[in-house]
Design a protein around this motif. Structure first.
Motif, mmCIF file in Angstrom:
data_model
loop_
_atom_site.group_PDB
_atom_site.id
_atom_site.type_symbol
_atom_site.label_atom_id
_atom_site.label_comp_id
_atom_site.label_asym_id
_atom_site.label_seq_id
_atom_site.Cartn_x
_atom_site.Cartn_y
_atom_site.Cartn_z
ATOM 1 N N TYR A 43 -73.151 20.234 28.539
ATOM 2 C CA TYR A 43 -74.382 19.602 29.011
ATOM 3 C C TYR A 43 -75.510 20.628 29.108
ATOM 4 C CZ TYR A 43 -77.697 17.751 32.434
ATOM 5 O OH TYR A 43 -78.841 17.382 33.087
ATOM 6 N N PHE A 44 -75.226 21.781 29.704
ATOM 7 C CA PHE A 44 -76.268 22.802 29.826
ATOM 8 C C PHE A 44 -76.636 23.380 28.465
ATOM 9 C CE2 PHE A 44 -74.800 22.832 34.297
ATOM 10 C CZ PHE A 44 -76.029 22.539 34.881
ATOM 11 N N SER A 45 -75.701 23.427 27.531
ATOM 12 C CA SER A 45 -76.012 23.864 26.167
ATOM 13 C C SER A 45 -76.944 22.865 25.487
ATOM 14 C CB SER A 45 -74.735 24.000 25.342
ATOM 15 O OG SER A 45 -73.911 25.005 25.849
ATOM 16 N N ILE A 46 -76.733 21.576 25.730
ATOM 17 C CA ILE A 46 -77.611 20.543 25.159
ATOM 18 C C ILE A 46 -79.016 20.690 25.723
ATOM 19 C CG2 ILE A 46 -78.062 18.057 25.088
ATOM 20 C CD1 ILE A 46 -74.998 17.662 24.955
ATOM 21 N N LYS A 47 -79.107 20.938 27.034
ATOM 22 C CA LYS A 47 -80.442 21.114 27.635
ATOM 23 C C LYS A 47 -81.178 22.294 27.012
ATOM 24 C CE LYS A 47 -81.477 20.166 31.770
ATOM 25 N NZ LYS A 47 -81.695 19.872 33.168
ATOM 26 N N LYS A 48 -80.483 23.392 26.772
ATOM 27 C CA LYS A 48 -81.108 24.552 26.129
ATOM 28 C C LYS A 48 -81.489 24.231 24.688
ATOM 29 C CE LYS A 48 -78.755 28.114 28.796
ATOM 30 N NZ LYS A 48 -77.738 29.173 28.773
ATOM 31 N N ALA A 49 -80.627 23.489 23.997
ATOM 32 C CA ALA A 49 -80.884 23.158 22.595
ATOM 33 C C ALA A 49 -82.103 22.248 22.441
ATOM 34 C CB ALA A 49 -79.653 22.514 21.968
ATOM 35 N N ILE A 50 -82.276 21.275 23.360
ATOM 36 C CA ILE A 50 -83.459 20.408 23.228
ATOM 37 C C ILE A 50 -84.738 21.169 23.575
ATOM 38 C CG2 ILE A 50 -82.191 18.259 23.565
ATOM 39 C CD1 ILE A 50 -83.455 18.070 26.372
ATOM 40 N N ALA A 51 -84.642 22.120 24.490
ATOM 41 C CA ALA A 51 -85.821 22.940 24.805
ATOM 42 C C ALA A 51 -86.199 23.793 23.595
ATOM 43 C CB ALA A 51 -85.545 23.813 26.022
ATOM 44 N N SER A 52 -85.209 24.323 22.913
ATOM 45 C CA SER A 52 -85.459 25.124 21.722
ATOM 46 C C SER A 52 -85.976 24.260 20.572
ATOM 47 C CB SER A 52 -84.166 25.833 21.312
ATOM 48 O OG SER A 52 -84.342 26.534 20.122
#
Length: 122
Positions: A43-52
């Protein structure tokens, strides 16, 4: 004259049965944590990926492709670029997502977690 010998002390401690119950409860909690932790990390990886991905593109297709590249590198399996909800408010691009993760526990018992996130400032 009668004399009372020594002081009577109460025994304190835990019984073997109590110890087994406590260890069983701690074991169940440990297994639950071990099964939930990878989904939380994802979940936290997805949040970072959408920010990127938000900074990597200006069109929906570019953002989806940027997310898919990030998902490949970050081992994200829960969602893909096509699952993102991308909205534009003027020059501001907002990306949001929502998904469910089903974690099997024992037999027919499972844990269902709803994950959702967005790049919107709250």
């Amino acid at each position: 004259m009668t004399r009372i010998s020594g002081s009577t002390r109460k025994q304190q401690g835990i019984t073997l049965f109590g110890l087994i119950v406590i260890l069983a409860v701690l074991g169940c909690i440990g297994v639950l944590i071990a099964k939930v932790t990878p989904t939380t990390i994802e979940y936290f990886s997805i949040k970072k990926a959408i920010a990127s991905a938000r900074t990597a593109g200006t069109t929906v297709q570019e953002i989806q492709n940027a997310f898919n590249k990030q998902a490949e590198v970050g081992y994200i399996d829960a969602i893909a670029g096509k699952d993102l909800e991308i909205t534009k408010n003027g020059d501001d691009i907002q990306i949001s997502f929502a998904y469910q993760k089903k974690i099997p526990l024992v037999g027919p018992v499972s844990l269902l977690i709803d994950y959702a996130g967005s790049t919107a400032k709250s």
